[in-house]
Motif scaffolding. Structure first.
Motif, PDB file in Angstrom:
ATOM      1  N   ASP A  63       0.830  -1.260  -0.009  1.00  0.00           N
ATOM      2  CA  ASP A  63       0.115   0.138   0.023  1.00  0.00           C
ATOM      3  C   ASP A  63       0.837   1.192  -0.125  1.00  0.00           C
ATOM      4  OD1 ASP A  63       1.076  -0.540   2.556  1.00  0.00           O
ATOM      5  OD2 ASP A  63      -0.952   0.106   3.542  1.00  0.00           O
ATOM      6  N   GLN A  64       2.006   1.075  -0.257  1.00  0.00           N
ATOM      7  CA  GLN A  64       2.919   2.334  -0.165  1.00  0.00           C
ATOM      8  C   GLN A  64       3.755   2.348  -1.468  1.00  0.00           C
ATOM      9  OE1 GLN A  64       5.537   2.220   3.162  1.00  0.00           O
ATOM     10  NE2 GLN A  64       5.919   4.391   3.133  1.00  0.00           N
ATOM     11  N   PRO A  65       3.788   3.747  -2.241  1.00  0.00           N
ATOM     12  CA  PRO A  65       4.447   3.794  -3.540  1.00  0.00           C
ATOM     13  C   PRO A  65       6.086   3.698  -3.258  1.00  0.00           C
ATOM     14  CG  PRO A  65       3.758   5.733  -2.637  1.00  0.00           C
ATOM     15  CD  PRO A  65       3.218   5.051  -1.858  1.00  0.00           C
ATOM     16  N   VAL A  66       6.605   3.004  -4.399  1.00  0.00           N
ATOM     17  CA  VAL A  66       8.021   2.872  -4.380  1.00  0.00           C
ATOM     18  C   VAL A  66       8.396   3.053  -5.949  1.00  0.00           C
ATOM     19  CG1 VAL A  66       8.263   1.167  -2.371  1.00  0.00           C
ATOM     20  CG2 VAL A  66       7.825   0.301  -4.872  1.00  0.00           C
ATOM     21  N   TYR A  67       9.846   3.511  -5.995  1.00  0.00           N
ATOM     22  CA  TYR A  67      10.275   3.568  -7.208  1.00  0.00           C
ATOM     23  C   TYR A  67      10.573   2.340  -7.889  1.00  0.00           C
ATOM     24  CZ  TYR A  67      10.538   8.480  -6.673  1.00  0.00           C
ATOM     25  OH  TYR A  67      10.047   9.841  -6.575  1.00  0.00           O
ATOM     26  N   ALA A  68      10.611   1.780  -9.176  1.00  0.00           N
ATOM     27  CA  ALA A  68      10.897   0.764  -9.642  1.00  0.00           C
ATOM     28  C   ALA A  68      11.165   0.588 -11.221  1.00  0.00           C
ATOM     29  CB  ALA A  68       9.624  -0.040  -9.682  1.00  0.00           C
ATOM     30  N   GLN A 160       5.532  -8.492 -21.564  1.00  0.00           N
ATOM     31  CA  GLN A 160       6.293  -7.301 -22.237  1.00  0.00           C
ATOM     32  C   GLN A 160       7.290  -7.121 -21.177  1.00  0.00           C
ATOM     33  OE1 GLN A 160       3.089  -7.166 -21.911  1.00  0.00           O
ATOM     34  NE2 GLN A 160       2.110  -5.864 -23.617  1.00  0.00           N
ATOM     35  N   VAL A 161       7.240  -7.558 -19.893  1.00  0.00           N
ATOM     36  CA  VAL A 161       7.939  -7.206 -18.827  1.00  0.00           C
ATOM     37  C   VAL A 161       9.197  -8.306 -18.433  1.00  0.00           C
ATOM     38  CG1 VAL A 161       8.335  -6.413 -16.531  1.00  0.00           C
ATOM     39  CG2 VAL A 161       6.471  -5.564 -17.831  1.00  0.00           C
ATOM     40  N   ALA A 162      10.370  -8.046 -18.850  1.00  0.00           N
ATOM     41  CA  ALA A 162      11.322  -9.069 -18.610  1.00  0.00           C
ATOM     42  C   ALA A 162      11.830  -9.062 -17.227  1.00  0.00           C
ATOM     43  CB  ALA A 162      12.474  -8.694 -19.419  1.00  0.00           C
ATOM     44  N   ALA A 163      12.136  -7.814 -16.333  1.00  0.00           N
ATOM     45  CA  ALA A 163      12.454  -7.709 -15.067  1.00  0.00           C
ATOM     46  C   ALA A 163      11.861  -6.186 -14.383  1.00  0.00           C
ATOM     47  CB  ALA A 163      13.873  -7.784 -14.864  1.00  0.00           C
ATOM     48  N   LEU A 164      11.390  -6.423 -13.166  1.00  0.00           N
ATOM     49  CA  LEU A 164      10.976  -5.430 -12.356  1.00  0.00           C
ATOM     50  C   LEU A 164      11.694  -5.154 -11.154  1.00  0.00           C
ATOM     51  CD1 LEU A 164       7.239  -3.995 -12.489  1.00  0.00           C
ATOM     52  CD2 LEU A 164       8.836  -3.833 -10.625  1.00  0.00           C
ATOM     53  N   GLU A 165      12.377  -4.401 -10.838  1.00  0.00           N
ATOM     54  CA  GLU A 165      13.103  -4.232  -9.639  1.00  0.00           C
ATOM     55  C   GLU A 165      12.655  -2.790  -8.873  1.00  0.00           C
ATOM     56  OE1 GLU A 165      17.814  -3.425  -7.987  1.00  0.00           O
ATOM     57  OE2 GLU A 165      17.278  -2.975 -10.158  1.00  0.00           O
ATOM     58  N   THR A 166      12.537  -3.024  -7.456  1.00  0.00           N
ATOM     59  CA  THR A 166      11.816  -1.821  -6.779  1.00  0.00           C
ATOM     60  C   THR A 166      12.921  -1.637  -5.889  1.00  0.00           C
ATOM     61  OG1 THR A 166      11.095  -3.317  -4.941  1.00  0.00           O
ATOM     62  CG2 THR A 166       9.571  -2.737  -6.805  1.00  0.00           C
ATOM     63  N   LEU A 167      12.873  -0.136  -5.525  1.00  0.00           N
ATOM     64  CA  LEU A 167      13.727   0.393  -4.355  1.00  0.00           C
ATOM     65  C   LEU A 167      12.892   0.304  -2.861  1.00  0.00           C
ATOM     66  CD1 LEU A 167      15.357   3.272  -6.294  1.00  0.00           C
ATOM     67  CD2 LEU A 167      16.504   1.193  -5.611  1.00  0.00           C
ATOM     68  N   PRO A 168      13.600   0.628  -1.776  1.00  0.00           N
ATOM     69  CA  PRO A 168      12.768   0.676  -0.565  1.00  0.00           C
ATOM     70  C   PRO A 168      12.173   2.110  -0.597  1.00  0.00           C
ATOM     71  CG  PRO A 168      15.335   0.405  -0.352  1.00  0.00           C
ATOM     72  CD  PRO A 168      14.955   0.721  -1.622  1.00  0.00           C
ATOM     73  N   ALA A 169      11.094   1.901   0.257  1.00  0.00           N
ATOM     74  CA  ALA A 169      10.130   3.150   0.030  1.00  0.00           C
ATOM     75  C   ALA A 169      10.405   4.413   0.531  1.00  0.00           C
ATOM     76  CB  ALA A 169       8.812   2.699   0.977  1.00  0.00           C
ATOM     77  N   ASP A 170      11.683   4.424   1.157  1.00  0.00           N
ATOM     78  CA  ASP A 170      12.226   5.870   1.529  1.00  0.00           C
ATOM     79  C   ASP A 170      13.078   6.545   0.449  1.00  0.00           C
ATOM     80  OD1 ASP A 170      14.392   4.244   1.739  1.00  0.00           O
ATOM     81  OD2 ASP A 170      14.793   4.917   3.952  1.00  0.00           O
ATOM     82  N   ALA A 171      13.115   5.811  -0.719  1.00  0.00           N
ATOM     83  CA  ALA A 171      13.961   6.299  -1.717  1.00  0.00           C
ATOM     84  C   ALA A 171      13.185   7.821  -2.404  1.00  0.00           C
ATOM     85  CB  ALA A 171      14.036   5.297  -2.993  1.00  0.00           C
ATOM     86  N   ALA A 172      14.146   8.825  -2.963  1.00  0.00           N
ATOM     87  CA  ALA A 172      13.658   9.895  -3.248  1.00  0.00           C
ATOM     88  C   ALA A 172      14.090  10.132  -4.760  1.00  0.00           C
ATOM     89  CB  ALA A 172      14.168  10.941  -2.359  1.00  0.00           C
ATOM     90  N   TRP A 173      13.367  10.591  -5.611  1.00  0.00           N
ATOM     91  CA  TRP A 173      13.495  10.836  -6.920  1.00  0.00           C
ATOM     92  C   TRP A 173      14.843  11.950  -6.909  1.00  0.00           C
ATOM     93  CZ3 TRP A 173      13.110   8.913 -11.309  1.00  0.00           C
ATOM     94  CH2 TRP A 173      13.314   9.529 -12.722  1.00  0.00           C
TER      95      TRP A 173
END
Length: 184
Positions: A63-68, A160-173
């Motif tokens: 339920d929390q947004p993360v960068y991926a 169409q997605v080969a891989a999807l990697e996420t960062l921790p929720a506290d990562a900032a753009w």
């Protein structure tokens, strides 16, 4: 005499300012490492990266947004990428070939993600005009997105997605690095 004194005082003040600027922390110390990285590590195989990416996706909060970083199995046209990413909350950047990510705005009223992708590809093509025989990119190889873990896990299931990697929720753009992934 007064003019000469003022000129000497001005030179001394200028030299003093240069010495202070040289000793200032902002100009003297190197930038600290940013920490988080998306993409393959140096020497990492695609299989090892895919496994690491899968583990990061499983750990992403529901339920929390993360960068991926979403790497496609094959390059997608702007229309194909737009359709695939239609339900994603935010597409921050696109990766073309193995270049650094190109930051993207959100679509304005009356536009879709396809329009944003195409406009950026057109801008890249215009910047390459007159350079010689440099190939002009027409497809996207990957994107950096931001959404919650549930949405990203659903996106990862797309063919169409080969891989999807996420960062921790506290990562900032702007405070993490992105290394493009080469799909075999």
């Amino acid at each position: 005499m007064i003019r000469r004194s003022l000129a000497i005082l001005a030179v001394v003040a200028l030299l003093g300012a240069l010495v202070l600027a040289f000793l200032d922390d902002a100009t003297h110390k190197p930038v600290p490492p940013q920490g988080d990285m998306l993409g393959t590590d140096s020497g990492e195989s695609f299989a090892a990266y895919s496994e690491r990416a899968r583990t990061s996706l499983l750990d992403a909060p529901a339920d929390q947004p993360v960068y991926a970083l979403v790497t496609f199995t094959a390059p997608l046209t702007p229309a194909e990428a737009g359709d695939l990413l239609d339900d994603v909350a935010r597409v921050n950047a696109m990766i073309v070939q193995l270049a650094a990510p190109f930051s993207l705005p959100e679509p304005v009223s009356g536009e879709g993600r396809e329009d944003v992708f195409q406009r950026e590809l057109d801008r890249i093509a215009a910047s390459l005009q007159g350079v010689g025989t440099v190939p002009v990119p027409e497809h996207l190889d990957a994107v950096v997105v931001r959404d919650n873990g549930d949405t990203l896990r659903q996106l990862a299931e797309a063919p169409q997605v080969a891989a999807l990697e996420t960062l921790p929720a506290d990562a900032a753009w702007g405070r993490f690095g992105v290394r493009p992934v080469e799909v075999p």
